[in-house]
Design a protein around this motif. Sequence first.
Motif, mmCIF file in Angstrom:
data_model
loop_
_atom_site.group_PDB
_atom_site.id
_atom_site.type_symbol
_atom_site.label_atom_id
_atom_site.label_comp_id
_atom_site.label_asym_id
_atom_site.label_seq_id
_atom_site.Cartn_x
_atom_site.Cartn_y
_atom_site.Cartn_z
ATOM 1 N N ILE A 53 -18.621 -67.783 15.252
ATOM 2 C CA ILE A 53 -18.904 -68.146 17.137
ATOM 3 C C ILE A 53 -20.291 -67.117 17.246
ATOM 4 C CG2 ILE A 53 -16.986 -66.119 17.938
ATOM 5 C CD1 ILE A 53 -14.833 -66.609 16.390
ATOM 6 N N LYS A 54 -20.502 -66.214 16.460
ATOM 7 C CA LYS A 54 -21.774 -65.813 16.715
ATOM 8 C C LYS A 54 -22.597 -66.893 17.330
ATOM 9 C CE LYS A 54 -25.246 -62.328 14.943
ATOM 10 N NZ LYS A 54 -25.805 -61.720 13.185
ATOM 11 N N THR A 55 -22.717 -67.656 16.798
ATOM 12 C CA THR A 55 -24.126 -68.742 16.725
ATOM 13 C C THR A 55 -23.850 -69.325 17.566
ATOM 14 O OG1 THR A 55 -23.988 -69.541 14.765
ATOM 15 C CG2 THR A 55 -25.271 -67.943 14.648
ATOM 16 N N ARG A 67 -22.605 -51.846 19.477
ATOM 17 C CA ARG A 67 -22.939 -51.431 18.621
ATOM 18 C C ARG A 67 -22.695 -51.016 16.834
ATOM 19 N NH1 ARG A 67 -20.738 -51.540 23.272
ATOM 20 N NH2 ARG A 67 -18.539 -51.786 23.701
ATOM 21 N N LYS A 68 -23.694 -51.652 16.770
ATOM 22 C CA LYS A 68 -24.277 -51.359 15.144
ATOM 23 C C LYS A 68 -23.521 -51.893 15.106
ATOM 24 C CE LYS A 68 -27.619 -47.296 16.531
ATOM 25 N NZ LYS A 68 -27.589 -47.947 18.175
ATOM 26 N N MET A 69 -23.164 -52.310 14.455
ATOM 27 C CA MET A 69 -22.554 -53.442 13.210
ATOM 28 C C MET A 69 -22.287 -54.969 12.915
ATOM 29 S SD MET A 69 -18.231 -53.955 13.892
ATOM 30 C CE MET A 69 -18.216 -52.333 14.167
ATOM 31 N N GLN A 103 -15.177 -55.906 26.601
ATOM 32 C CA GLN A 103 -14.527 -56.502 27.458
ATOM 33 C C GLN A 103 -14.926 -58.184 27.158
ATOM 34 O OE1 GLN A 103 -10.959 -56.446 29.926
ATOM 35 N NE2 GLN A 103 -11.566 -54.063 29.041
ATOM 36 N N PRO A 104 -13.542 -59.423 27.336
ATOM 37 C CA PRO A 104 -13.575 -60.497 26.454
ATOM 38 C C PRO A 104 -15.467 -60.939 27.353
ATOM 39 C CG PRO A 104 -12.191 -60.220 27.383
ATOM 40 C CD PRO A 104 -12.153 -59.061 27.583
ATOM 41 N N GLY A 105 -15.423 -60.886 28.921
ATOM 42 C CA GLY A 105 -17.054 -60.848 29.386
ATOM 43 C C GLY A 105 -17.617 -59.769 29.139
ATOM 44 N N ASP A 106 -17.585 -59.340 28.725
ATOM 45 C CA ASP A 106 -19.027 -58.850 27.673
ATOM 46 C C ASP A 106 -19.824 -60.099 26.690
ATOM 47 O OD1 ASP A 106 -18.957 -56.674 29.226
ATOM 48 O OD2 ASP A 106 -18.226 -55.816 27.246
ATOM 49 N N ILE A 107 -18.134 -60.746 25.632
ATOM 50 C CA ILE A 107 -19.082 -61.396 24.982
ATOM 51 C C ILE A 107 -19.293 -62.693 25.478
ATOM 52 C CG2 ILE A 107 -18.013 -62.305 22.794
ATOM 53 C CD1 ILE A 107 -16.484 -60.227 22.749
ATOM 54 N N ASP A 131 -23.575 -61.209 18.596
ATOM 55 C CA ASP A 131 -24.519 -61.079 18.398
ATOM 56 C C ASP A 131 -24.926 -59.612 19.265
ATOM 57 O OD1 ASP A 131 -25.201 -62.857 20.844
ATOM 58 O OD2 ASP A 131 -27.184 -63.284 19.406
ATOM 59 N N ARG A 132 -25.715 -60.251 20.823
ATOM 60 C CA ARG A 132 -25.935 -58.977 21.394
ATOM 61 C C ARG A 132 -24.430 -57.565 21.577
ATOM 62 N NH1 ARG A 132 -26.884 -59.048 28.141
ATOM 63 N NH2 ARG A 132 -25.719 -61.842 27.160
#
Length: 73
Positions: free
Chosen positions: A35-37, A14-16, A58-62, A8-9
């Motif tokens: 996935i988001k929740t 990215r305003k998506m 990167q995966p670490g951002d998610i 979500d962040r």
Amino acid sequence: MAIILRLDRMMADRKMSLNELAEKVGISNVNLSNIKTGKVSAIRFSTLDAICKVLDCQPGDILEYKREEDVDG
């Protein structure tokens, strides 16, 4: 669970929208919403790869790991 999803962040940065990301990644809105929740117990590497490509991250951002502390401590 010690793994926290921060999709979500990244989407906000990215305003998506959920719909836009789901379309670009090629998964359903329902699956992406889960996935988001954080309502999933697993994510395919191919899905993670597609999300990272679309969001340019990167995966670490998610994904974030938080150590669970002993309650009995």
